[in-house]
Design an enzyme around this catalytic site. Structure first.
Site, PDB file in Angstrom:
ATOM      1  N   ILE A 152      37.928  36.379  38.136  1.00 34.12           N
ATOM      2  CA  ILE A 152      36.875  37.370  37.930  1.00 34.12           C
ATOM      3  C   ILE A 152      36.260  37.194  36.555  1.00 34.12           C
ATOM      4  O   ILE A 152      35.068  37.479  36.357  1.00 34.12           O
ATOM      5  CB  ILE A 152      37.414  38.796  38.148  1.00 34.12           C
ATOM      6  CG1 ILE A 152      36.267  39.800  38.305  1.00 34.12           C
ATOM      7  CG2 ILE A 152      38.326  39.228  37.019  1.00 34.12           C
ATOM      8  CD1 ILE A 152      35.476  39.643  39.561  1.00 34.12           C
ATOM      9  N   TYR A 153      37.032  36.726  35.575  1.00 31.82           N
ATOM     10  CA  TYR A 153      36.474  36.446  34.248  1.00 31.82           C
ATOM     11  C   TYR A 153      35.334  35.434  34.357  1.00 31.82           C
ATOM     12  O   TYR A 153      34.225  35.654  33.863  1.00 31.82           O
ATOM     13  CB  TYR A 153      37.573  35.916  33.330  1.00 31.82           C
ATOM     14  CG  TYR A 153      37.052  35.290  32.049  1.00 31.82           C
ATOM     15  CD1 TYR A 153      36.428  36.069  31.085  1.00 31.82           C
ATOM     16  CD2 TYR A 153      37.187  33.924  31.816  1.00 31.82           C
ATOM     17  CE1 TYR A 153      35.937  35.497  29.910  1.00 31.82           C
ATOM     18  CE2 TYR A 153      36.707  33.344  30.644  1.00 31.82           C
ATOM     19  CZ  TYR A 153      36.086  34.128  29.696  1.00 31.82           C
ATOM     20  OH  TYR A 153      35.603  33.567  28.544  1.00 31.82           O
ATOM     21  N   ALA A 154      35.609  34.311  35.021  1.00 26.95           N
ATOM     22  CA  ALA A 154      34.583  33.280  35.188  1.00 26.95           C
ATOM     23  C   ALA A 154      33.398  33.806  35.995  1.00 26.95           C
ATOM     24  O   ALA A 154      32.236  33.508  35.687  1.00 26.95           O
ATOM     25  CB  ALA A 154      35.188  32.059  35.869  1.00 26.95           C
ATOM     26  N   THR A 156      32.252  36.872  36.154  1.00 24.86           N
ATOM     27  CA  THR A 156      31.406  37.766  35.359  1.00 24.86           C
ATOM     28  C   THR A 156      30.584  36.983  34.337  1.00 24.86           C
ATOM     29  O   THR A 156      29.447  37.351  34.039  1.00 24.86           O
ATOM     30  CB  THR A 156      32.230  38.844  34.635  1.00 24.86           C
ATOM     31  OG1 THR A 156      33.201  38.236  33.758  1.00 24.86           O
ATOM     32  CG2 THR A 156      32.946  39.744  35.628  1.00 24.86           C
TER      33      THR A 156
END
Length: 336
Positions: A152-154, A156
């Site tokens: 989810i980091y990537a 976003t």
């Protein structure tokens, strides 16, 4: 005297970039929430150093607080905007994904709205090599597809790039998104591997080495990184300008993506050995399998960065580790 609005000035990269720009005579307006994702004392110490300059001021607030952000932005009237703030950390995104939506998507949207409303000559925003996901065609080039994020980091960060492109297209905002590759160095985050390893080795604790040490990263020294950002400030994209070789310039907007990496792939075990040498102590290693969402290797193609700025990061990882350890040992709260 140019005015630059920087989000995340109490953070690792924002602190170093602010120092560099203040030394060059810029006026810097910082914006940082001082969240407790890691030691707030470290963030306050960075801000205290920046505050020694009369050309620096800071607003302490969340990006999600639109009224505070808009007020600070309008009052400062920046020429340049550098967006570095956000929720960092690949592994933490497995534990608390909502914080990434709030900071990296809502916060970025709020800043884009401020730029749309009040203007700027050039918007620069931080992305990450993680957007390349499971790509195996290396070195990673800005013109490669990056549509398969593994965390989810990537996701976003890729969403931030996409939102910025749409604003660049609709409102003719010159925008550069830069993708970082494993940044390290003095004043780094305590959740980063090098910081955690150093702390553990000095204390005689075990370090966790994922994928049995067979991970390869393009480690980028922080002063190289912020020098690249500084140089990119002076090359805003122009819609319709002739494409350079391997250029990521959008055909629809004054928008470009640029890798910032060291263009060298270093094995994690070699990084650990460099750290052992710098510390004069051996690590107690706990070998573990690959973590979910992790990738076996990263490597940046920095030809576009070099074409645009004449600069390529090139600090050898052994020298970078030595400088980090030297800084770490200089901190009053750290052991030797």
């Amino acid at each position: 005297m140019r005015r630059v609005f920087i989000t995340g000035t109490a953070g690792f990269i924002g602190f170093h970039l602010s120092q560099l720009l203040l030394e060059e005579g810029f006026l810097v307006q910082g914006y940082d929430a001082l969240t407790d994702y890691y030691d707030v004392g470290l963030k306050k110490a960075r801000h205290a150093i920046l505050a020694r300059s009369n050309a620096f001021q800071a607003e302490i607030a969340l990006l999600e607080d639109m009224e505070r952000l808009r007020s600070a932005y309008r009052a400062f009237q920046p020429d340049i905007v550098v967006h570095l703030a956000g929720q960092a950390g690949v592994r933490y995104s497995l534990e608390n994904p909502r914080s990434y939506i709030d900071a990296n998507i809502v916060g970025t949207f709020n800043l884009l709205e401020c730029v749309r409303e009040s203007g700027a000559q050039h918007l620069l925003l931080a992305s990450t090599s993680s957007v390349y996901g499971g790509n195996t065609d290396m070195p990673f080039r800005e013109t490669q597809r990056a549509d398969a994020p593994l965390t989810i980091y990537a996701a976003t960060k890729k969403a931030g790039e996409a939102m910025a492109h749409s604003y660049a297209s609709l409102w003719n905002i010159p925008t550069t998104a830069f993708r970082f590759f494993t940044v390290y160095g003095p004043w780094g985050r305590p959740d980063m591997a090098l910081f955690k390893f150093t702390e553990a080795i000095i204390a005689g604790r075990t370090i966790d080495v994922y994928n049995h040490g067979e991970l390869y990263r393009d480690f980028t020294y922080v002063t190289d990184l912020v020098k690249a950002i500084r140089l990119l400030i002076d090359v805003p994209p122009v819609k319709g300008q002739p494409h350079l070789t391997e250029d990521s310039l959008s055909p629809a907007a004054p928008f470009r993506v640029v890798n910032i990496g060291n263009s060298s792939m270093v094995r994690l075990l070699d990084m650990v050995e460099a750290l052992e040498e710098a510390l004069g102590r051996k690590a107690i290693r706990n070998y573990l399998p690959m973590q979910p969402g992790d990738v076996p290797a990263t490597l940046a193609d920095t030809a576009l960065l070099h074409t645009l700025t004449g600069f390529r990061p090139d600090t050898d990882y052994r020298e970078g580790v030595r400088l980090f350890v030297e800084w770490y040992r200089s901190q009053p709260s750290q052991g030797n």
